[in-house]
Design a protein around this motif. Structure first.
Motif, PDB file in Angstrom:
ATOM      1  N   MET A  57     -10.928  -3.165  -9.336  1.00  0.00           N
ATOM      2  CA  MET A  57     -10.268  -2.565  -8.174  1.00  0.00           C
ATOM      3  C   MET A  57     -10.919  -1.240  -7.808  1.00  0.00           C
ATOM      4  N   LEU A  58     -11.170  -0.423  -8.808  1.00  0.00           N
ATOM      5  CA  LEU A  58     -11.758   0.882  -8.545  1.00  0.00           C
ATOM      6  C   LEU A  58     -13.189   0.765  -8.050  1.00  0.00           C
ATOM      7  N   SER A  59     -13.932  -0.204  -8.565  1.00  0.00           N
ATOM      8  CA  SER A  59     -15.303  -0.381  -8.077  1.00  0.00           C
ATOM      9  C   SER A  59     -15.293  -0.897  -6.647  1.00  0.00           C
ATOM     10  N   GLY A  60     -14.282  -1.678  -6.270  1.00  0.00           N
ATOM     11  CA  GLY A  60     -14.160  -2.132  -4.887  1.00  0.00           C
ATOM     12  C   GLY A  60     -13.885  -0.973  -3.941  1.00  0.00           C
ATOM     13  N   VAL A  61     -13.032  -0.052  -4.368  1.00  0.00           N
ATOM     14  CA  VAL A  61     -12.746   1.134  -3.558  1.00  0.00           C
ATOM     15  C   VAL A  61     -14.005   1.983  -3.414  1.00  0.00           C
ATOM     16  N   VAL A  66     -18.655   4.059  -0.243  1.00  0.00           N
ATOM     17  CA  VAL A  66     -20.112   4.149  -0.079  1.00  0.00           C
ATOM     18  C   VAL A  66     -20.546   3.409   1.175  1.00  0.00           C
ATOM     19  N   GLY A  67     -19.875   2.315   1.514  1.00  0.00           N
ATOM     20  CA  GLY A  67     -20.193   1.579   2.736  1.00  0.00           C
ATOM     21  C   GLY A  67     -19.858   2.352   3.996  1.00  0.00           C
ATOM     22  N   LEU A  68     -18.860   3.227   3.935  1.00  0.00           N
ATOM     23  CA  LEU A  68     -18.492   4.029   5.102  1.00  0.00           C
ATOM     24  C   LEU A  68     -19.380   5.255   5.300  1.00  0.00           C
ATOM     25  N   ILE A  72     -19.850   7.650   8.639  1.00  0.00           N
ATOM     26  CA  ILE A  72     -19.152   8.934   8.677  1.00  0.00           C
ATOM     27  C   ILE A  72     -20.125  10.107   8.779  1.00  0.00           C
ATOM     28  N   LEU A  73     -21.224  10.081   8.033  1.00  0.00           N
ATOM     29  CA  LEU A  73     -22.147  11.224   8.029  1.00  0.00           C
ATOM     30  C   LEU A  73     -22.732  11.522   9.413  1.00  0.00           C
ATOM     31  N   PRO A  74     -23.259  10.551  10.162  1.00  0.00           N
ATOM     32  CA  PRO A  74     -23.764  10.885  11.494  1.00  0.00           C
ATOM     33  C   PRO A  74     -22.679  11.391  12.445  1.00  0.00           C
ATOM     34  N   VAL A  75     -21.473  10.853  12.311  1.00  0.00           N
ATOM     35  CA  VAL A  75     -20.374  11.323  13.161  1.00  0.00           C
ATOM     36  C   VAL A  75     -20.052  12.776  12.844  1.00  0.00           C
TER      37      VAL A  75
END
Length: 96
Positions: A57-61, A66-68, A72-75
């Motif tokens: 569960m924690l690795s999925g979170v 990491v996928g976001l 998020i960074l360019p925004v």
């Protein structure tokens, strides 16, 4: 428990002020959340969260976070650049 807290206070006295506050907050949170202390001063968690939450569960979170990051960074950088640009334009208009 009194002996445990007395020993903890003695150990924490040598810490920096911020570290001391963090340790004491963690201990008090553990005491209020239901951590029970054995006679030898070791803490045993009585919560059942550890049996519910698994490493998968924690690795999925973590994978989702990491996928976001590429979104998020360019925004965030664009928002900061826009604020700085508006501030620069307003400053130039104010000084003119």
């Amino acid at each position: 428990m009194k002996q445990f807290l007395t020993n903890l206070f003695a150990k924490v006295k040598g810490f920096a002020k911020q570290n001391r506050a963090a340790v004491m907050a963690a201990v008090m949170t553990g005491v209020m959340c239901g951590a029970c202390f054995a006679d030898d001063g070791t803490a045993h968690a009585t919560t059942q969260l550890s049996s519910i939450v698994t490493t998968d569960m924690l690795s999925g979170v973590l994978n989702e976070i990491v996928g976001l990051l590429p979104v998020i960074l360019p925004v965030m950088i664009g928002f900061i650049a826009l604020r700085k640009g508006i501030s620069f334009v307003l400053n130039m208009l104010h000084s003119a």
